[in-house]
Design a protein around this motif. Structure first.
Motif: not given
Length: 285
Positions: A130-149
């Protein structure tokens, strides 16, 4: 016990998703029916559980943002989380999927997932996925515009270059009777990302929130926090940071214990801000 813990974590993930985010099982039709019935019964506190096979099939599910190219698939082993600390075979499997995702992008996402998974496991969280998905991965998707390039290191370099030309940061400390609500916790994470704020929240009893960023963003963050319903919420201070004691900090964290708050504030060189108010004083004795 394992089944109940898995259902609790699935429920927490499902209820913590923001609009535009989705949860779905990735299983054969019959296995999906079994887990859908289990989760429905668990969510509604129904006393009668559906007819279950033995053993129950391992659960596999997908979490994604609707407008993102990347999604995450997670499979819980049969005895997770009971044996996850001692048996590597019982550690959840996390896959990164997406159309048009380059090999380099997939590699960077994989490294980011492994790094954050190690962080949440190191914090001995009851609900690490839960912490990994909801506190890190999903926010990172939104923050980076769905890219970590661009890569995490390049993002940090840009922030460091900009920091020399910006006015002094502000910081704020807030306390409440408790901080338990998944909605509030996700909101704090989302606001910290949207407003480029670093800091942490101490969940449980009592609730402690510390945030650092630009004056405008900190004031907006505090206003957002105050707009929610709280029991005994107190804004302890909102003030500029002494540049002599300032450091470079990024990201948003969650802590479970007051002692972790004291240690984090000591690491930032600001433990006096909480110990002078009696927060964590018993830890230091």
């Amino acid at each position: 016990m394992c089944l109940q813990s898995q259902l609790q974590e699935l429920q927490l993930i499902q209820h913590s998703l923001l609009p535009g985010e989705s949860f779905s099982f990735v299983l054969p039709p019959e296995d999906s029916r079994i887990w859908t019935s289990l989760l429905h019964s668990f969510n509604t506190a129904t006393t009668a559980l559906p007819s279950l096979p033995s053993p129950i099939p391992q659960v596999k599910f997908q979490v994604k943002a609707i407008d993102a190219r990347i999604s995450f698939e997670v499979q819980f082993p049969e005895r997770y989380p009971e044996d996850a600390d001692v048996d590597t075979a019982q550690v959840p499997l996390i896959s990164i999927n997406g159309d048009g995702v380059s090999r380099d992008e997939h590699r960077r996402w994989r490294a980011f997932v492994q790094e954050r998974l190690a962080d949440v496991q190191g914090n001995n969280s009851d609900y690490p996925i839960y912490q990994l998905l909801c506190m890190h991965l999903l926010p990172k998707l939104h923050e980076d515009g769905h890219s970590i390039d661009t890569g995490l290191s390049e993002s940090m370099d840009i922030l460091e270059q900009q920091s020399s030309n910006r006015p002094p940061d502000y910081h704020a400390l807030l306390t409440s009777h408790h901080l338990v609500s998944p909605t509030k916790r996700r909101s704090l994470q989302r606001w910290s990302s949207e407003l480029s704020i670093s800091g942490f929240a101490k969940v449980g009893y009592p609730g402690v929130i510390y945030a650092q960023g630009s004056q405008e963003n900190i004031e907006e963050f505090v206003a957002n926090v105050k707009s929610m319903q709280w029991l005994a919420l107190r804004v302890r201070f909102v003030e500029p940071i002494d540049p002599a004691n300032d450091g470079h900090h990024q990201g948003w964290s969650e802590f479970q214990k007051v002692g972790e708050v004291v240690e984090e504030m000591r690491r930032r060189g600001r433990d006096k801000y909480i110990t002078e108010m009696g927060i964590g004083s018993s830890v230091l004795k």
